[in-house]
Design a protein around this motif. Sequence first.
Motif, short mmCIF file in Angstrom:
data_model
loop_
_atom_site.label_atom_id
_atom_site.label_comp_id
_atom_site.label_asym_id
_atom_site.label_seq_id
_atom_site.Cartn_x
_atom_site.Cartn_y
_atom_site.Cartn_z
N ARG A 183 0.83 -1.21 0.00
CA ARG A 183 0.00 0.00 0.00
C ARG A 183 0.87 1.26 0.00
O ARG A 183 0.46 2.30 -0.50
CB ARG A 183 -0.92 -0.05 1.21
N TRP A 184 2.05 1.18 0.57
CA TRP A 184 2.95 2.34 0.58
C TRP A 184 3.25 2.81 -0.84
O TRP A 184 3.44 4.00 -1.09
CB TRP A 184 4.28 2.00 1.29
N PHE A 186 1.29 2.68 -3.42
CA PHE A 186 0.16 3.51 -3.86
C PHE A 186 0.24 4.88 -3.18
O PHE A 186 -0.01 5.91 -3.80
CB PHE A 186 -1.18 2.86 -3.47
N ALA A 187 0.55 4.86 -1.88
CA ALA A 187 0.53 6.11 -1.10
C ALA A 187 1.52 7.13 -1.67
O ALA A 187 1.20 8.30 -1.80
CB ALA A 187 0.85 5.81 0.36
N ASP A 190 0.06 8.64 -4.67
CA ASP A 190 -1.19 9.36 -4.42
C ASP A 190 -0.91 10.74 -3.85
O ASP A 190 -1.51 11.74 -4.25
CB ASP A 190 -2.03 8.54 -3.43
N ASN A 191 0.02 10.82 -2.91
CA ASN A 191 0.34 12.10 -2.28
C ASN A 191 1.72 11.96 -1.62
O ASN A 191 1.83 11.51 -0.48
CB ASN A 191 -0.74 12.46 -1.26
N ALA A 194 2.34 13.74 1.74
CA ALA A 194 1.65 13.08 2.85
C ALA A 194 2.43 11.85 3.28
O ALA A 194 2.60 11.58 4.47
CB ALA A 194 0.24 12.69 2.42
N ALA A 195 2.94 11.10 2.31
CA ALA A 195 3.70 9.90 2.63
C ALA A 195 4.95 10.26 3.44
O ALA A 195 5.30 9.59 4.41
CB ALA A 195 4.09 9.18 1.34
N LEU A 200 6.87 7.49 5.84
CA LEU A 200 7.16 6.38 4.93
C LEU A 200 8.51 6.65 4.26
O LEU A 200 8.86 7.79 3.98
CB LEU A 200 6.08 6.28 3.85
N GLY A 256 -0.38 8.37 -10.90
CA GLY A 256 0.04 7.62 -9.73
C GLY A 256 -1.09 7.24 -8.79
O GLY A 256 -2.16 7.85 -8.80
N GLY A 257 -0.83 6.20 -7.99
CA GLY A 257 -1.75 5.86 -6.92
C GLY A 257 -2.95 5.02 -7.29
O GLY A 257 -3.68 4.59 -6.41
N VAL A 258 -3.18 4.80 -8.59
CA VAL A 258 -4.36 4.03 -8.99
C VAL A 258 -3.97 2.96 -10.01
O VAL A 258 -3.29 3.27 -10.98
CB VAL A 258 -5.43 4.94 -9.63
N HIS B 90 -2.85 16.36 4.90
CA HIS B 90 -2.23 15.53 3.87
C HIS B 90 -3.05 14.27 3.73
O HIS B 90 -3.03 13.41 4.61
CB HIS B 90 -0.82 15.13 4.29
N ILE B 91 -3.79 14.13 2.67
CA ILE B 91 -4.55 12.90 2.53
C ILE B 91 -4.19 12.20 1.22
O ILE B 91 -3.66 12.81 0.29
CB ILE B 91 -6.07 13.14 2.59
N PHE B 92 -4.49 10.90 1.19
CA PHE B 92 -4.33 10.12 -0.03
C PHE B 92 -5.72 10.00 -0.64
O PHE B 92 -6.53 9.19 -0.19
CB PHE B 92 -3.76 8.74 0.28
N PRO B 93 -6.02 10.80 -1.67
CA PRO B 93 -7.40 10.88 -2.14
C PRO B 93 -7.96 9.54 -2.62
O PRO B 93 -9.17 9.32 -2.54
CB PRO B 93 -7.34 11.90 -3.28
N ASN B 94 -7.11 8.67 -3.14
CA ASN B 94 -7.63 7.43 -3.72
C ASN B 94 -7.76 6.29 -2.71
O ASN B 94 -8.09 5.18 -3.07
CB ASN B 94 -6.74 6.98 -4.87
N GLN B 95 -7.45 6.55 -1.43
CA GLN B 95 -7.57 5.48 -0.45
C GLN B 95 -8.69 5.81 0.54
O GLN B 95 -9.13 6.95 0.62
CB GLN B 95 -6.24 5.31 0.28
N ILE B 103 -1.96 4.21 7.47
CA ILE B 103 -0.78 3.97 6.65
C ILE B 103 0.49 4.35 7.42
O ILE B 103 0.52 5.35 8.13
CB ILE B 103 -0.88 4.71 5.31
N GLY B 104 1.49 3.50 7.33
CA GLY B 104 2.73 3.75 8.06
C GLY B 104 2.76 3.10 9.43
O GLY B 104 3.80 3.07 10.08
N ARG B 148 -5.02 10.37 12.98
CA ARG B 148 -3.71 9.78 12.73
C ARG B 148 -2.83 9.93 13.97
O ARG B 148 -2.17 9.00 14.40
CB ARG B 148 -3.02 10.48 11.56
#
Lengths: 336, 491
Positions: A183-184, A186-187, A190-191, A194-195, A200, A256-258, B90-95, B103-104, B148
């Motif tokens: 999942r990382w 994808f993360a 995706d952003n 944020a990661a 991460l 990315g991310g999808v 900070h968000i991951f829009p697709n999750q 996450i993490g 979080r």
Amino acid sequence: MLERIARERVATLFLVTVIVLLLVGMAAPGFLSARTASIIWSNGLVLMLVALGIFPVILTRNIDVSGGSVLGLSAVTLGLTVNAGAPLPVGIAAALGAGAAAGALNGGLVALLGVPSIVATLGTLGLFRGVMLIATGGEWIEELPQGVKDLADKGFFGLSAIGIVALAVIVVVWLVLRTRRGRWIFAVGDNREAARHLGLPVRRIEFFAFVWAGLMYAIAGIAFAAQIGFVPNQAGSGLELRAIAALVLGGISLLGGVGSVAGVVIGVIFFTSIDTALVFLKIPAYWNDLIGGAMLLAVLLIDGRLRIALEARDRAARYRRGGTQPSKSRDLEEAA
Amino acid sequence: MTSVLAELGRVSKSYGNVPVLKGVDFEVRAGEVHALLGGNGAGKSTLMKILAGLIAPSAGRVSIGGAPLSPATPAQAQAMGLYLVPQEAHIFPNQSVLENICIGLPRRAEAYRTRIRDLIAELGVALSPDAKASTLEIADRQVVEILRGLVREAKVLILDEPTSALTPHEVETLFERMRALRETGHGLVFISHKLHELRAVSDRITVLRDGYVMHSAKMSESGDAEILAAMSPGVGALRERRADRARAERKTLEVTGLCGEGFVDISFDLHHGEVLGLTGVVGAGRTELAETLVGLRPRAGGKIALEGRPFLARTPREAVRQNVVILSEDRQQYGLFLDAPLFWNTSSLVHYLLPFVLRPSAERARFEGYRKTLGIKCETADQPVRSLSGGNQQKVLLSKCLAAKPRVLILDEPTRGVDVGARNDIYELIEQLADAGTAVLLISSDFDEVVRLSDRIAVMAGGHLVGALAGGSSTDEIAQLAFESKEAAHA
């Protein structure tokens, strides 16, 4: 209905592929057979491996256009080592090593030095092809030993050794993406910010995506050499773009991310099916690019329009909902 | 004596030769909310990023829970019990929401599902763990960030301007959550530009200016004047509201029965030289209305007249050509070209007036004019907008709008994320514009700001215009209209 088509890209593409195959089957009797399926699978093997290589790179919102050159470099490494008398496993190990090293160079440029991936891999695209040409003096490598060609021979349930490896790779990618660390990947795409905020290891993830890609190109290079029995000096050229097209077709977002493994597989099979069908329809091979390109555009265009229509509908629905609440209060006012 | 949960000692940070922090001491104690205040560029964000391991300090100590932060990475800071809730979530829009939160973390997301459901219940928010994050409102995205931190068992939470995108009602809810966290022994850092917000929840206040600590004391022992003087000497408090002025009879904009996405049947007049405040809670349909006026959204019905003649803008270009201009609420996303030079941005709205072959010297001169009137602090007209602080970016955005010589100027949240000094400048400018005859439609969720600037006030709720108030009305009157109408709408 619309919704299903737009939201389940993979299923739709699968349906389209089936319909195309059925239509070709009607036009060319004898097309629909286990033999054709086997031909499509083995014709698509190299493209499949390259696509599975680029896949995680694109998920992290990077791109790698050096795939065709790394493929060629690995195939040449294999050819030179085995033709020099080294045993086959050594040749394979050398080819994989060359692929991984090439991937590590790409990954290092992008993840450690911060070079934009399109720039870095455009550079290495030329670099790796150049190394390959210098290594062979521009010559083709011919008369590969039988052992290499045997890798592409059908054995186990009609599958060749490289066919089995490709299947295994599909399963491995599927499994890895289902893990916490998967999942990382994808993360990061995706952003990225944020990661990073969540701690991460963003750079490490990007680096390994490129190394993985290099390894996959190397396996693709071995498959390529095994299938045709020699290594031309343009081996793999242009393949990266076909692979990226197949990924896009399979619903993998270049932003990315999808994306999903099923999307990769069906995208590649769709492309290969069309090429194979054209052969059956006795359309000259030089038509392939035009028809493949037109199909890609058609699918993406329809998909894009569907998405826009769907968004407009969602938006309208959202505002209708918003509008109905106050209208109640107006009724209250009128009643009062 | 309460225990210290996190501490910064003599922390300095320079970028190249530019010092940002010059030996700052800062501590977060258990069961305390520590307010951090300072103008744009004072070093607040940098200081907090150092505490959170996102930036390494040039010199000084960072310790969390009594142990030094080493290695200085966000993962390490989180492991030691500190979480930074950034200004923009900070968000991951697709999750999904659940995946976004987990996450993490060391285990799979599903393992935390019950814990998160409990936390959501404790915070008293309506949030589905399975919703896709791209569908969340700004306030809910912030909740995801707070979750979080809580799931990570953070003892120290840093909230970087958490209220800037929230409505007063949501702010109050956030404060209750903060007080609850304080009761359970958490230490919080609260960054905001709004002094009354800081006063409402904070126990201690630290004011930064130019990389130094100018003031640090108990909140109850710090007077407003003292704090403001520490932050920006010479500015003092926000300027008072100017006296009521006679309204010109000339109507610049007449809107009749306008319907569109998210609002119905809106009618109002905007007079020559008037500031009309349009307020309400987020989601009331104000931005949608504004964007419909300038052709960014389709109009479903109703009439608009500009100076007595029918006005229909199907695209923003048509609106600009008739000098109807909007200042977008989101300068980063819709307002500015962040990597382009300042002067490009100033010319960007009037690009159709530029000659076929561009004359950069003329554009620079135009920018120079606005730099002086607006007091934009920059080095050259050629530096990218990104390199400016928030307040100065906002002024560049204003210069872009002014270059179009607006007859009608729609300002959507013109002071979001802007410090007191720049805010004063912008208020002054709005007044000057109105005095010069520009009709200003001021959209703001900050009721104080609306009262401060408006000649008349219109309140929207749930897509309707629910009330009109005279200038100088109290914020309570506005709040009553905005919230009660909203509740009626939901009933």
